[in-house]
Scaffold this motif. Structure first.
Motif, short mmCIF file in Angstrom:
data_model
loop_
_atom_site.label_atom_id
_atom_site.label_comp_id
_atom_site.label_asym_id
_atom_site.label_seq_id
_atom_site.Cartn_x
_atom_site.Cartn_y
_atom_site.Cartn_z
N ASP A 166 43.62 27.11 49.33
CA ASP A 166 43.81 28.44 48.76
C ASP A 166 42.79 29.57 49.12
N ILE A 167 42.80 30.24 50.06
CA ILE A 167 41.91 31.15 50.62
C ILE A 167 41.55 32.21 49.82
N ALA A 168 42.66 32.74 49.03
CA ALA A 168 42.36 33.92 48.14
C ALA A 168 41.61 33.56 46.76
N ASP A 169 42.18 32.36 46.39
CA ASP A 169 41.38 31.80 45.13
C ASP A 169 40.05 31.42 45.26
N ALA A 170 39.79 30.88 46.60
CA ALA A 170 38.35 30.74 46.94
C ALA A 170 37.42 31.93 46.97
N TYR A 171 38.02 33.13 47.64
CA TYR A 171 37.44 34.18 47.86
C TYR A 171 37.03 34.74 46.49
N LEU A 172 37.94 34.83 45.52
CA LEU A 172 37.87 35.51 44.34
C LEU A 172 36.58 34.57 43.55
N ARG A 173 36.77 33.25 43.66
CA ARG A 173 35.70 32.54 43.10
C ARG A 173 34.02 32.97 43.77
N ALA A 174 34.25 33.23 44.97
CA ALA A 174 32.80 33.79 45.56
C ALA A 174 32.44 34.79 44.85
N CYS A 175 33.34 35.73 44.68
CA CYS A 175 33.08 37.19 44.06
C CYS A 175 32.44 37.02 42.67
N ASN A 176 32.92 35.93 42.24
CA ASN A 176 32.39 35.87 40.43
C ASN A 176 30.81 35.05 40.76
N LYS A 177 30.68 34.10 41.60
CA LYS A 177 29.50 33.53 41.94
C LYS A 177 28.60 34.41 42.41
N TYR A 178 28.70 35.21 43.43
CA TYR A 178 27.64 36.00 44.14
C TYR A 178 27.71 37.33 43.65
N GLU A 179 27.35 37.73 42.52
CA GLU A 179 27.13 39.04 42.09
C GLU A 179 26.43 40.15 42.90
N ASP A 180 25.25 39.44 43.68
CA ASP A 180 24.61 40.43 44.12
C ASP A 180 24.83 40.30 45.82
#
Length: 407
Positions: free
Chosen positions: A181-195
């Protein structure tokens, strides 16, 4: 007849990942271009769609571009510079710790017709959206022995005083699982990499790319200021506080080359009035870097075209290429066996609310039909140890790989 009334508030509710998957499917079905991004220290997910798939431009001149999104390769000519115009725009707020597939949201549309919104919302999401992408059988993982040999040749060239620094890159390919799930992976990256600048882009010309870049190339606020940064030196974050981070001579020297490169660009245009902050240690996910920021007051200086001028001078920076630039590019053309494509190029929104935010395309991967293709490089100086440089590229590739594949 199509209803052309523009909407300001969405009427449909879906989970964030569902929305983004519908948008990716919509773009692929329509041969459209889509850019999805989050700026550093921000929780707003921005959406832009170009219904014509993006425009190829020979030379990027920011002053000539309309509001939209730019995606440029490492080297002009290897791939196309693509500009996405804002046919459809929208945004939503990403809730911290929220699961991308559970909570439901409305998208706030800035520019969409009712018919377009209906078409997007009615798309049945493909269970395997990556199957619509191209295959790249010619792209294979870089062998460790080949990368280490390239690093050793770089060190030898530095010892002969042909180079001060070189940044060899590599590729790491990982097979895609059917349930990715590419979109799910993208949103998890947004949450993890705030900077980081976290992006997801697709066009028929470029394919599907995802990235979490810590490096600003240009930040430009019209008639106010211009910013750029020197970012280099990498180590894994440990239990120590950032304030107690120790850097080796090799890493300090590597970062100093990047800073010197920016200052030399200023000198070429006789720019002497700028603010320099750093170097200081910053965190990007589980990695630490050295960063120096440069800011110019473009209003006082009366230099509104500075961003366009500096973009041409800066790219590709010594942080992704080496020094001197021309000799470093010749070295990379000779020794790298792969095309970097959009890795270590640049991307970001331009002229959005009178502001352009352009980032170096680092910590990124390209999705094909059967694999994810990760790119990474490491700065090599005379004090480099080839094995450590290989390990640094592994760490950088794993920034996204660990999120995408839940490792």
């Amino acid at each position: 007849m199509e209803n052309t009334q523009l909407k300001n508030k969405g009427t449909q509710q879906f989970a964030p990942a569902t929305w983004l998957n519908k948008l990716l499917d919509f773009a692929q079905l329509k041969d459209a271009g889509v850019a999805i991004w989050k700026l550093p220290q921000d929780n707003i997910i921005h959406i832009l769609c170009d219904l014509d798939g993006g425009s190829s431009i020979d030379e990027v001149n920011l002053d000539d571009l309309e509001s939209g999104f730019i995606l440029a390769p490492f080297l002009a000519g290897t791939q196309q510079n693509i500009h996405f115009k804002a046919d459809i725009k929208g945004y939503f707020e990403l809730e911290k710790e929220a699961k991308p597939n559970e909570n439901v949201i409305e998208i706030s549309w800035e520019n969409i017709t009712e018919d377009q919104e209906m078409e997007i919302t009615q798309i049945n999401i493909s269970r395997q959206p990556h199957l619509k992408l191209k295959k790249y059988p010619q792209i294979e993982s870089t062998r460790k022995e080949d990368y280490i040999k390239m690093v050793k040749e770089g060190i030898a060239a530095i010892s002969r005083e042909e180079l001060y620094k070189i940044v060899p890159s590599k590729i790491k390919c990982i097979p895609i699982k059917e349930d990715l799930d590419i979109a799910d992976a993208y949103l998890r990256a947004c949450n993890k990499y705030e900077d980081a600048f976290v992006s997801l882009t697709f066009s028929p010309k470029t394919g599907l790319w995802m990235g979490a870049s810590p490096e600003t190339l240009i930040e430009d606020k019209k008639n106010e200021y211009f910013k750029t940064v020197a970012l280099a030196g990498t180590q894994a974050k440990d239990e120590k506080s950032i304030a107690n981070t120790a850097w080796t001579q090799k890493e300090i020297e590597e970062q100093a080359y990047v800073s010197r490169y920016i200052i030399n660009c200023f000198k070429k245009i006789r720019l002497r009035e700028y603010e320099e902050i750093g170097p200081k240690t910053i965190q990007a996910g589980n990695l630490l870097h050295l960063k120096t920021s440069y800011k110019v007051d473009t209003n006082t200086l009366n230099f509104p075209e500075l961003a366009s001028v500096m973009l041409k001078l800066l790219h590709p920076t010594s942080a992704v290429c080496g020094m001197p630039k021309v000799i470093s590019l010749d070295f990379l053309k000779k020794h790298e066996t792969h095309e970097r494509s959009y890795f270590s190029g640049y991307l970001g929104p331009v002229h959005m609310d009178q502001k352009s935010n352009i980032f170096v395309n680092l910590r990124c991967c390209q999705f094909s039909q059967d694999k994810a293709i990760f790119y990474a490089g490491a700065g090599v100086t005379e004090d480099s140890e080839p094995e450590k440089e290989w390990q640094e590229t592994e760490i950088k590739c794993n920034v996204l790989a660990n999120i995408i594949f839940h490792d």
